[in-house]
Motif scaffolding. Sequence first.
Motif, PDB file in Angstrom:
ATOM      1  N   GLU A 228      46.140  20.173 -17.030  1.00  0.00           N
ATOM      2  CA  GLU A 228      44.951  19.345 -17.482  1.00  0.00           C
ATOM      3  C   GLU A 228      44.956  18.917 -18.803  1.00  0.00           C
ATOM      4  N   PRO A 229      44.543  17.734 -18.635  1.00  0.00           N
ATOM      5  CA  PRO A 229      44.732  16.989 -19.592  1.00  0.00           C
ATOM      6  C   PRO A 229      43.776  17.115 -21.078  1.00  0.00           C
ATOM      7  N   PRO A 230      44.401  16.728 -22.531  1.00  0.00           N
ATOM      8  CA  PRO A 230      44.344  17.698 -23.917  1.00  0.00           C
ATOM      9  C   PRO A 230      43.244  16.695 -23.971  1.00  0.00           C
ATOM     10  N   GLY A 231      42.259  17.111 -25.058  1.00  0.00           N
ATOM     11  CA  GLY A 231      41.089  17.338 -25.380  1.00  0.00           C
ATOM     12  C   GLY A 231      40.338  17.663 -25.354  1.00  0.00           C
ATOM     13  N   PRO A 232      38.696  17.805 -26.432  1.00  0.00           N
ATOM     14  CA  PRO A 232      37.912  18.969 -26.586  1.00  0.00           C
ATOM     15  C   PRO A 232      38.206  19.659 -25.545  1.00  0.00           C
ATOM     16  N   LEU A 233      37.546  20.873 -25.996  1.00  0.00           N
ATOM     17  CA  LEU A 233      37.079  21.468 -24.915  1.00  0.00           C
ATOM     18  C   LEU A 233      36.079  21.637 -23.901  1.00  0.00           C
ATOM     19  N   THR A 234      35.439  21.096 -22.732  1.00  0.00           N
ATOM     20  CA  THR A 234      34.507  20.788 -22.255  1.00  0.00           C
ATOM     21  C   THR A 234      34.039  22.244 -21.799  1.00  0.00           C
ATOM     22  N   PRO A 235      32.332  22.293 -22.017  1.00  0.00           N
ATOM     23  CA  PRO A 235      31.748  23.945 -21.792  1.00  0.00           C
ATOM     24  C   PRO A 235      32.435  24.874 -20.541  1.00  0.00           C
ATOM     25  N   GLU A 236      32.806  24.508 -19.594  1.00  0.00           N
ATOM     26  CA  GLU A 236      33.498  25.014 -18.728  1.00  0.00           C
ATOM     27  C   GLU A 236      35.053  25.768 -18.631  1.00  0.00           C
ATOM     28  N   ARG A 237      35.397  24.845 -19.208  1.00  0.00           N
ATOM     29  CA  ARG A 237      37.175  25.248 -20.180  1.00  0.00           C
ATOM     30  C   ARG A 237      36.453  26.529 -21.017  1.00  0.00           C
ATOM     31  N   GLU A 238      35.992  26.142 -22.216  1.00  0.00           N
ATOM     32  CA  GLU A 238      36.289  27.122 -22.754  1.00  0.00           C
ATOM     33  C   GLU A 238      35.512  28.219 -22.808  1.00  0.00           C
ATOM     34  N   ALA A 239      34.575  27.937 -20.959  1.00  0.00           N
ATOM     35  CA  ALA A 239      33.636  29.935 -20.724  1.00  0.00           C
ATOM     36  C   ALA A 239      35.448  30.374 -20.298  1.00  0.00           C
ATOM     37  N   TYR A 240      36.193  29.233 -19.580  1.00  0.00           N
ATOM     38  CA  TYR A 240      37.402  30.418 -18.566  1.00  0.00           C
ATOM     39  C   TYR A 240      37.898  30.466 -19.654  1.00  0.00           C
ATOM     40  N   LEU A 241      38.394  29.711 -20.570  1.00  0.00           N
ATOM     41  CA  LEU A 241      39.250  31.293 -21.778  1.00  0.00           C
ATOM     42  C   LEU A 241      38.654  31.774 -22.578  1.00  0.00           C
ATOM     43  N   ARG A 242      37.435  31.886 -22.706  1.00  0.00           N
ATOM     44  CA  ARG A 242      36.571  33.743 -23.081  1.00  0.00           C
ATOM     45  C   ARG A 242      36.761  34.318 -22.408  1.00  0.00           C
ATOM     46  N   ARG A 243      37.119  33.685 -20.814  1.00  0.00           N
ATOM     47  CA  ARG A 243      37.604  34.770 -19.982  1.00  0.00           C
ATOM     48  C   ARG A 243      38.788  35.725 -20.435  1.00  0.00           C
ATOM     49  N   VAL A 244      39.692  33.919 -20.798  1.00  0.00           N
ATOM     50  CA  VAL A 244      41.168  34.627 -20.208  1.00  0.00           C
ATOM     51  C   VAL A 244      41.396  35.700 -21.552  1.00  0.00           C
ATOM     52  N   ASN A 245      40.858  35.590 -22.528  1.00  0.00           N
ATOM     53  CA  ASN A 245      40.450  36.106 -23.864  1.00  0.00           C
ATOM     54  C   ASN A 245      39.968  37.633 -23.554  1.00  0.00           C
ATOM     55  N   SER A 246      38.861  37.973 -23.010  1.00  0.00           N
ATOM     56  CA  SER A 246      38.534  39.409 -22.079  1.00  0.00           C
ATOM     57  C   SER A 246      39.486  39.699 -21.123  1.00  0.00           C
ATOM     58  N   GLU A 247      40.046  39.338 -20.888  1.00  0.00           N
ATOM     59  CA  GLU A 247      41.781  39.900 -19.471  1.00  0.00           C
ATOM     60  C   GLU A 247      42.515  40.174 -20.923  1.00  0.00           C
ATOM     61  N   HIS A 248      43.226  39.315 -21.700  1.00  0.00           N
ATOM     62  CA  HIS A 248      43.746  39.414 -22.322  1.00  0.00           C
ATOM     63  C   HIS A 248      43.535  41.080 -23.616  1.00  0.00           C
ATOM     64  N   GLU A 249      42.073  40.996 -24.173  1.00  0.00           N
ATOM     65  CA  GLU A 249      41.826  42.032 -24.202  1.00  0.00           C
ATOM     66  C   GLU A 249      42.428  43.846 -23.501  1.00  0.00           C
ATOM     67  N   ASN A 250      42.120  43.251 -22.598  1.00  0.00           N
ATOM     68  CA  ASN A 250      41.850  44.065 -21.232  1.00  0.00           C
ATOM     69  C   ASN A 250      43.289  44.914 -21.527  1.00  0.00           C
ATOM     70  N   ILE A 251      43.984  44.140 -21.357  1.00  0.00           N
ATOM     71  CA  ILE A 251      45.849  44.313 -21.425  1.00  0.00           C
ATOM     72  C   ILE A 251      45.751  44.977 -22.413  1.00  0.00           C
ATOM     73  N   VAL A 252      45.609  44.509 -24.016  1.00  0.00           N
ATOM     74  CA  VAL A 252      46.522  45.141 -24.978  1.00  0.00           C
ATOM     75  C   VAL A 252      45.471  46.279 -25.149  1.00  0.00           C
ATOM     76  N   ASP A 253      44.163  46.864 -24.760  1.00  0.00           N
ATOM     77  CA  ASP A 253      43.445  48.191 -24.837  1.00  0.00           C
ATOM     78  C   ASP A 253      44.368  49.249 -23.639  1.00  0.00           C
ATOM     79  N   ALA A 254      44.891  49.148 -23.554  1.00  0.00           N
ATOM     80  CA  ALA A 254      45.688  49.536 -21.696  1.00  0.00           C
ATOM     81  C   ALA A 254      46.650  49.979 -22.599  1.00  0.00           C
ATOM     82  N   ILE A 255      47.652  48.846 -23.392  1.00  0.00           N
ATOM     83  CA  ILE A 255      48.950  48.977 -23.999  1.00  0.00           C
ATOM     84  C   ILE A 255      48.337  49.844 -24.731  1.00  0.00           C
TER      85      ILE A 255
END
Length: 239
Positions: A182-209
């Motif tokens: 993915e090209p560098p540069g400011p986050l588009t709304p789509e990329r920002e929404a994707y990263l928030r989903r990624v972070n939510s998935e990370h939180e699920n992993i940490v919760d289980a650990i």
Amino acid sequence: MNEVARRRPRSLAHDVVDALGRRIRDGSLVPGEKLPTEAAIMEEFRVSRTVVREAISRLQAASLVETRHGVGTFVVGLGDAATFRISPDQLGTLHDVIEVLELRIAVETESAGLAALRRTEENLQNLRGALTAFTAAVEQGRDAVGPDFQFHLEIARATQNHHFLDLMATLGGTMIPRARLEPPGPLTPEREAYLRRVNSEHENIVDAIARQDPDGARAAMRTHLANSRERRRKLAEAK
């Protein structure tokens, strides 16, 4: 200005590894010699503690140094030329990235399960610190590749099995797909929404650990990486 700061590297950790590795190979640092402290390396190369730790992990994976807990990190030799590597030029296409994600699913699913069984309070603090850094990066409009890699590296560390850590360190930050595709540069709304989903998935992993649920941690990690793989597959099919 020091040898790393003069350049504009794709990876600060790679530059630190390159500089220290060169000193080991040219004899400036000899086997048995203790590496400078994290603080000294941070000051010399003007990088963060996270970058230094990633660099040390890569040097360990290359068999150039070993860390003795509570003592320090020492030079052990010139490394193993046959050490497993996935170089940046092997990650140039979506197909390449999907193959690495398949490898990561196999390795990191079990890594998460072991982390849930063996993690310490310090491991949890480090994982939550990586989550916080990821959130902050997204809030600032950045892509959070560094905190993303650090998060997965901390899970490998929490297994208390250095082979998992060495493999993850060898893969390095290039294992994060968007770091390559993915090209560098400011986050588009789509990329920002994707990263928030990624972070939510990370939180699920940490919760289980955190609750020491190995099956839940494995499932959360598999879901996280499978989602990333499927996203790349859809991109490949659209081309």
